[in-house]
Design a protein around this motif. Structure first.
Motif, PDB file in Angstrom:
ATOM      1  N   GLU A  95       0.831  -1.272   0.117  1.00 32.79           N
ATOM      2  CA  GLU A  95      -0.203  -0.010   0.038  1.00 32.79           C
ATOM      3  C   GLU A  95       0.819   1.290   0.053  1.00 32.79           C
ATOM      4  N   MET A  96       0.254   2.271  -0.692  1.00 29.55           N
ATOM      5  CA  MET A  96       1.390   3.522  -0.660  1.00 29.55           C
ATOM      6  C   MET A  96       0.058   4.639  -0.667  1.00 29.55           C
ATOM      7  N   LEU A  97       0.618   5.799  -0.157  1.00 29.76           N
ATOM      8  CA  LEU A  97       0.069   7.151  -0.164  1.00 29.76           C
ATOM      9  C   LEU A  97       1.171   7.946  -1.238  1.00 29.76           C
ATOM     10  N   CYS A  98       0.458   8.409  -2.289  1.00 27.94           N
ATOM     11  CA  CYS A  98       0.991   9.056  -3.169  1.00 27.94           C
ATOM     12  C   CYS A  98       0.692  10.756  -3.111  1.00 27.94           C
ATOM     13  N   VAL A  99       1.447  11.674  -2.609  1.00 33.95           N
ATOM     14  CA  VAL A  99       0.980  12.978  -2.511  1.00 33.95           C
ATOM     15  C   VAL A  99       1.778  14.025  -3.873  1.00 33.95           C
ATOM     16  N   TYR A 100       0.896  14.130  -4.726  1.00 32.71           N
ATOM     17  CA  TYR A 100       1.154  14.902  -5.959  1.00 32.71           C
ATOM     18  C   TYR A 100       1.031  16.287  -5.968  1.00 32.71           C
ATOM     19  N   GLU A 101       1.910  17.255  -6.573  1.00 27.67           N
ATOM     20  CA  GLU A 101       1.745  18.588  -6.511  1.00 27.67           C
ATOM     21  C   GLU A 101       1.624  18.969  -8.126  1.00 27.67           C
ATOM     22  N   VAL A 102       0.624  19.336  -8.692  1.00 29.16           N
ATOM     23  CA  VAL A 102       0.405  19.759  -9.957  1.00 29.16           C
ATOM     24  C   VAL A 102       0.330  21.330 -10.388  1.00 29.16           C
ATOM     25  N   ALA A 103       1.115  21.667 -11.193  1.00 27.05           N
ATOM     26  CA  ALA A 103       0.961  22.973 -11.806  1.00 27.05           C
ATOM     27  C   ALA A 103       1.291  22.988 -13.361  1.00 27.05           C
ATOM     28  N   ASP A 104       0.515  23.978 -13.845  1.00 28.33           N
ATOM     29  CA  ASP A 104       0.610  24.087 -15.291  1.00 28.33           C
ATOM     30  C   ASP A 104       0.277  22.650 -15.903  1.00 28.33           C
ATOM     31  N   GLY A 105      -0.542  21.930 -15.397  1.00 32.00           N
ATOM     32  CA  GLY A 105      -1.034  20.713 -16.218  1.00 32.00           C
ATOM     33  C   GLY A 105       0.194  19.529 -15.886  1.00 32.00           C
ATOM     34  N   LEU A 106       1.172  19.758 -15.108  1.00 31.91           N
ATOM     35  CA  LEU A 106       1.943  18.707 -14.999  1.00 31.91           C
ATOM     36  C   LEU A 106       2.385  18.432 -13.368  1.00 31.91           C
ATOM     37  N   ILE A 107       2.731  17.098 -13.286  1.00 26.82           N
ATOM     38  CA  ILE A 107       3.326  16.874 -11.934  1.00 26.82           C
ATOM     39  C   ILE A 107       4.773  17.679 -11.710  1.00 26.82           C
ATOM     40  N   GLN A 108       4.579  18.175 -10.470  1.00 26.58           N
ATOM     41  CA  GLN A 108       5.948  18.941 -10.271  1.00 26.58           C
ATOM     42  C   GLN A 108       6.611  18.199  -9.223  1.00 26.58           C
ATOM     43  N   LYS A 109       5.937  17.677  -8.164  1.00 25.91           N
ATOM     44  CA  LYS A 109       6.796  16.971  -7.023  1.00 25.91           C
ATOM     45  C   LYS A 109       5.681  15.813  -6.686  1.00 25.91           C
ATOM     46  N   VAL A 110       6.433  14.914  -6.064  1.00 24.30           N
ATOM     47  CA  VAL A 110       5.574  13.576  -5.662  1.00 24.30           C
ATOM     48  C   VAL A 110       6.285  12.992  -4.337  1.00 24.30           C
ATOM     49  N   SER A 111       5.478  12.939  -3.269  1.00 21.52           N
ATOM     50  CA  SER A 111       6.265  12.096  -1.872  1.00 21.52           C
ATOM     51  C   SER A 111       5.263  10.771  -2.078  1.00 21.52           C
ATOM     52  N   PHE A 112       6.014   9.987  -1.703  1.00 20.54           N
ATOM     53  CA  PHE A 112       5.533   8.340  -1.433  1.00 20.54           C
ATOM     54  C   PHE A 112       5.814   8.102  -0.110  1.00 20.54           C
ATOM     55  N   ALA A 113       4.930   7.449   0.439  1.00 19.82           N
ATOM     56  CA  ALA A 113       4.691   6.766   1.684  1.00 19.82           C
ATOM     57  C   ALA A 113       4.626   5.286   1.519  1.00 19.82           C
ATOM     58  N   PHE A 114       5.453   4.500   1.839  1.00 20.89           N
ATOM     59  CA  PHE A 114       5.442   2.888   1.549  1.00 20.89           C
ATOM     60  C   PHE A 114       4.759   2.260   2.645  1.00 20.89           C
ATOM     61  N   GLY A 115       4.010   1.259   2.566  1.00 24.82           N
ATOM     62  CA  GLY A 115       3.588   0.245   3.361  1.00 24.82           C
ATOM     63  C   GLY A 115       4.376  -0.855   3.402  1.00 24.82           C
ATOM     64  N   GLU A 116       4.174  -2.019   4.375  1.00 27.98           N
ATOM     65  CA  GLU A 116       5.000  -3.002   4.339  1.00 27.98           C
ATOM     66  C   GLU A 116       4.364  -4.057   3.115  1.00 27.98           C
ATOM     67  N   PRO A 117       5.403  -4.623   2.442  1.00 29.39           N
ATOM     68  CA  PRO A 117       5.115  -5.380   1.350  1.00 29.39           C
ATOM     69  C   PRO A 117       4.344  -6.634   2.003  1.00 29.39           C
ATOM     70  N   LEU A 118       3.590  -7.290   1.342  1.00 30.24           N
ATOM     71  CA  LEU A 118       2.554  -8.457   1.947  1.00 30.24           C
ATOM     72  C   LEU A 118       2.782  -9.464   0.533  1.00 30.24           C
ATOM     73  N   LEU A 119       3.286 -10.628   0.878  1.00 26.47           N
ATOM     74  CA  LEU A 119       3.512 -11.645  -0.201  1.00 26.47           C
ATOM     75  C   LEU A 119       2.026 -12.462  -0.333  1.00 26.47           C
ATOM     76  N   MET A 120       1.601 -12.774  -1.510  1.00 26.59           N
ATOM     77  CA  MET A 120       0.161 -13.430  -1.751  1.00 26.59           C
ATOM     78  C   MET A 120       0.728 -15.028  -1.319  1.00 26.59           C
ATOM     79  N   VAL A 121      -0.193 -15.482  -1.055  1.00 27.91           N
ATOM     80  CA  VAL A 121      -0.153 -17.013  -0.754  1.00 27.91           C
ATOM     81  C   VAL A 121      -0.494 -17.847  -1.798  1.00 27.91           C
ATOM     82  N   PRO A 122       0.229 -18.686  -2.515  1.00 27.52           N
ATOM     83  CA  PRO A 122      -0.199 -19.242  -3.644  1.00 27.52           C
ATOM     84  C   PRO A 122      -1.423 -20.290  -3.383  1.00 27.52           C
ATOM     85  N   GLY A 123      -2.284 -20.176  -4.284  1.00 18.69           N
ATOM     86  CA  GLY A 123      -3.449 -21.126  -4.123  1.00 18.69           C
ATOM     87  C   GLY A 123      -4.644 -20.295  -3.029  1.00 18.69           C
ATOM     88  N   ALA A 124      -4.216 -19.333  -2.629  1.00 17.26           N
ATOM     89  CA  ALA A 124      -5.400 -18.653  -1.521  1.00 17.26           C
ATOM     90  C   ALA A 124      -6.186 -17.863  -2.445  1.00 17.26           C
TER      91      ALA A 124
END
Length: 124
Positions: A95-124
């Motif tokens: 899971e991620m939070l992505c905080v974008y700052e947009v100006a003049d129709g383009l992304i100027q800056k973005v900051s990411f907060a990353f959650g903990e990776p969760l592996l998928m259990v095969p066959g689940a």
């Protein structure tokens, strides 16, 4: 031609990301855009560095970002996403939070907060 709203710019970015279209994805970013960890380290600055960073992601066969929630306040767009990834240990999500700052129709800056990776259990 009417300019895109900040939310429209971010949706285009998300659509290009899920299509793994690096050129369309980069077209949503300013040439001197910057990516950061939230409140921290600079991850990439400028198209060349941002392209290099995302190309390894786009090589992952299961890469997909699912938008869970979006909040818009003027030029700031905050997305809460669940990303399906191919980690070295196997397929999973993060899971991620992505905080974008947009100006003049383009992304100027973005900051990411990353959650903990969760592996998928095969066959689940």
């Amino acid at each position: 031609m009417q300019s895109l709203s900040p939310a429209d710019v971010i949706q285009r970015q998300l659509d290009a990301y899920n299509a793994k279209n690096v050129d369309a994805w980069l077209a949503t970013y300013a040439a001197d855009a910057q990516q950061f960890t939230l409140h921290g380290e600079l991850l990439a600055a400028g198209h060349a560095a941002i392209r290099s960073r995302v190309l390894s992601r786009f090589a992952e066969p299961d890469l997909y970002a699912k938008l869970l929630q979006r909040t818009v306040m003027g030029p700031i767009v905050v997305d809460y996403e669940r990303i399906t990834r191919n980690f070295p240990e196997g397929k999973g999500t993060v899971e991620m939070l992505c905080v974008y700052e947009v100006a003049d129709g383009l992304i100027q800056k973005v900051s990411f907060a990353f959650g903990e990776p969760l592996l998928m259990v095969p066959g689940a």
